[in-house]
Design an enzyme around this catalytic site. Structure first.
Site, PDB file in Angstrom:
ATOM      1  N   THR A 108     -79.161  58.473  10.302  1.00 48.89           N
ATOM      2  CA  THR A 108     -78.328  57.328   9.934  1.00 48.89           C
ATOM      3  C   THR A 108     -79.207  56.055  10.554  1.00 48.89           C
ATOM      4  OG1 THR A 108     -76.799  57.085  11.767  1.00 48.89           O
ATOM      5  CG2 THR A 108     -76.404  58.504  10.077  1.00 48.89           C
ATOM      6  N   CYS A 109     -78.412  54.773  10.367  1.00 49.72           N
ATOM      7  CA  CYS A 109     -79.094  53.638  10.918  1.00 49.72           C
ATOM      8  C   CYS A 109     -78.904  53.593  12.565  1.00 49.72           C
ATOM      9  CB  CYS A 109     -78.394  52.460  10.411  1.00 49.72           C
ATOM     10  SG  CYS A 109     -76.683  52.229  10.688  1.00 49.72           S
ATOM     11  N   ASN A 110     -77.950  54.398  12.877  1.00 51.39           N
ATOM     12  CA  ASN A 110     -77.583  54.313  14.505  1.00 51.39           C
ATOM     13  C   ASN A 110     -77.928  55.640  15.297  1.00 51.39           C
ATOM     14  OD1 ASN A 110     -76.446  51.813  14.857  1.00 51.39           O
ATOM     15  ND2 ASN A 110     -74.628  52.516  13.933  1.00 51.39           N
ATOM     16  N   GLY A 142     -79.962  44.205  -1.544  1.00 54.34           N
ATOM     17  CA  GLY A 142     -79.390  45.275  -1.682  1.00 54.34           C
ATOM     18  C   GLY A 142     -77.947  45.758  -1.893  1.00 54.34           C
ATOM     19  N   ALA A 143     -77.697  46.539  -3.098  1.00 58.44           N
ATOM     20  CA  ALA A 143     -76.287  46.858  -3.529  1.00 58.44           C
ATOM     21  C   ALA A 143     -76.052  48.307  -3.443  1.00 58.44           C
ATOM     22  CB  ALA A 143     -76.203  46.336  -4.828  1.00 58.44           C
ATOM     23  N   LYS A 162     -74.759  51.522  -0.926  1.00 60.52           N
ATOM     24  CA  LYS A 162     -73.567  51.605  -0.226  1.00 60.52           C
ATOM     25  C   LYS A 162     -73.311  50.613   0.818  1.00 60.52           C
ATOM     26  CE  LYS A 162     -73.336  56.782  -0.526  1.00 60.52           C
ATOM     27  NZ  LYS A 162     -73.554  58.219   0.272  1.00 60.52           N
TER      28      LYS A 162
END
Length: 531
Positions: free
Chosen positions: A134-136, A276-277, A279
């Site tokens: 994930t991003c983290n 960006g569209a 989630k």
């Protein structure tokens, strides 16, 4: 040794073996301790390095075509590790241990997750695997035949796919195994290890791992069971503690950060762009609407998702623009949220410095990993750049209530860890069941062949009768031992009793030969590699 800080007390645990004394000559040291800075519980965060003897032994297992992997295993100085039980481990990095520029290099796109699992399970000491990226965080969960060599294999694989050196990864990675690894994933799923305590998006990401990995060879019984149980824990914690109530996602934190940084006088006139569209972008838009934003630009590759958002937010003016208009839209905006899966920056310093002056200092809030905004953009006096690491500023508010709920969640997690570990331990009897039956079958088949040879010419019917007789005797003899190895609520046997029965049978029949198990597993890997 592993250092675990719990309620501000420091406890030392043996490391890397959770149940055995550590041979300090084989452990160079623990280089890094990462504190979660949370009064509820502090996870052990550490990195290990292997000594040169382990490296040599590992190389000897692989290098020679004239010496098979099985022979090398038997002749190596790794007798110590061949007696280890398989371990569930997590090896990874997170926002607590590594900056965003390291995390973005190690992130794995969703489409590549099945391939990543396959590659990990092709490593010599890895049986099962899953990847949570994930991003983290980028965390690799594995079932390893050897803790030492499993860590080495996975770390080298991480280096290979990312281009980041092993030494640099080692500075930022953490390692947890068995019960600690289980507890960590349960905390992650419950939102207790998130940048925003209690955030809900991570549970969806854990669910997605199961969805993507289902059916992939290597996402097998222990790892899939771990992730599925983590989903149950995440749901239970949120239901019983309400820890996710309120604004607790990365997307909401991004919107709150923008609101904190904007002059109050500009709230009504600020021009907002969301890039960006997907989630994350959809969540950003919804949180903007919740904060009172009534007009915004949205740049996306297609208009379908934007139309779906318009249907939900009917009183808000959402203007769609294609990606070809990205720079022109950004030049006319004051606050720009970037949330795409692009693997290269969308905004470079030389592009942004050509933008006309904004009514306020232009603000980029980049919640993408890899980052969408080049770090050098922040060198410009006309721009401010915030990434996922800067969202920590937002989470300070209302901490006391969330920490109280997190404390309640820890009680739930402790219960669930105990339940999962009991289930995992019960799987230990499966190899003994197989070995005991195989042992008995070898004896039966040998004695049956001797009997047939002595009796001379027998009809097919007579041979079948004798074969059935020998099978029946073996099955009757095995019935009792097998029953005492199975978990049956009606019999009222505890897990401890079942495991004691397993160890007793291993001793009586000489089944506890771990080297043979490793031989079977390595032979299986070799055969798969040939096919």
């Amino acid at each position: 040794m592993m250092v675990v800080s719990t309620n501000n007390a420091v406890v030392l645990h043996n490391f890397p073996y959770s149940h055995h004394r550590v041979d300090n000559s084989n452990l160079v040291g623990v280089r890094r301790l990462i504190s979660l800075k949370r009064s509820v519980r502090v996870n052990p965060r550490c990195q290990v390095s292997l000594d040169r003897n382990d490296d040599v032994a590992s190389q000897s297992l692989l290098k020679s075509s004239s010496v098979s992997a099985l022979q090398a295993l038997k002749s190596s100085s790794g007798d110590r590790y061949t007696k280890e039980r398989s371990s569930v481990m997590v090896i990874g990095i997170s926002f607590r241990t590594a900056p965003v520029d390291i995390r973005e290099k190690l992130s794995i796109p969703e489409a590549q997750l099945p391939q990543a699992i396959s590659e990990l399970c092709a490593l010599n000491h890895i049986e099962e695997a899953a990847v949570l990226s994930t991003c983290n965080r980028m965390e690799i969960y594995v079932v390893a035949l050897s803790q030492h060599r499993g860590v080495k294999d996975v770390t080298e694989w991480m280096s290979k796919i990312s281009g980041v050196s092993v030494s640099e990864i080692s500075q930022h990675q953490f390692l947890l195994h068995n019960k600690d690894a289980t507890k960590h994933l349960f905390e992650v799923s419950a939102g207790l290890d998130s940048l925003v305590l209690g955030e809900g998006q991570i549970l969806s990401q854990v669910k997605h791992v199961v969805k993507v990995a289902q059916g992939v060879p290597g996402f097998d019984r222990k790892i899939s069971g771990l992730f599925k149980h983590a989903i149950t824990v995440g749901k239970r914690v949120r239901t019983e503690t309400k820890i996710s109530s309120g604004s607790v996602s990365v997307s909401s934190a991004a919107v709150e950060l923008a609101q904190m940084k904007l002059p109050e006088s500009s709230y009504d006139s600020v021009r907002v762009l969301v890039v960006g569209a997907g989630k994350m972008g959809t969540l950003v838009i919804k949180h903007l609407v919740a904060k009172g934003c009534t007009k915004m630009l949205v740049v996306n590759r297609t208009e379908d998702k934007v139309n779906a958002i318009r249907d939900e937010c009917k009183d808000v003016e959402i203007i769609y623009q294609p990606f070809s208009k990205l720079l022109s839209c950004a030049s006319e905006s004051d606050v720009i949220f970037t949330c795409t899966a692009s693997e290269t920056p969308l905004f470079l310093k030389e592009q942004v410095e050509t933008f006309p002056t904004s009514q306020i200092q232009r603000m980029f809030i980049d919640i993408s990993v890899p980052r969408n905004v080049e770090s050098h953009v922040s060198d410009l006096e006309t721009a401010r750049v915030y990434n996922v690491d800067d969202l920590k500023e937002v989470v300070e508010a209302n901490k006391e209530d969330r920490l109280r709920k997190a404390s309640e969640a820890q009680l739930i997690i402790s219960e669930e860890v105990h339940e999962f570990e009991a289930w995992k331990d019960s799987l230990e009897t499966v190899p003994t069941l197989k070995k005991l039956r195989a042992y008995a079958e070898r004896i039966r088949a040998s004695e049956f062949d001797k009997c047939i040879e002595k009796m001379g010419n027998l009809t097919k019917k007579q041979k079948m009768a004798l074969h059935g007789l020998s099978k029946g005797i073996v099955n009757k003899l095995l019935e009792g031992p097998m029953q005492h190895l199975r978990s049956d609520e009606n019999e009222g046997r505890s897990l401890d009793e079942i495991l004691e029965n397993m160890h007793t049978l291993n001793r009586i029949f000489g089944l506890d030969t771990e080297i043979s198990i490793l031989e079977e597993k390595i032979r299986s890997k070799m055969e798969k590699a040939k096919n």
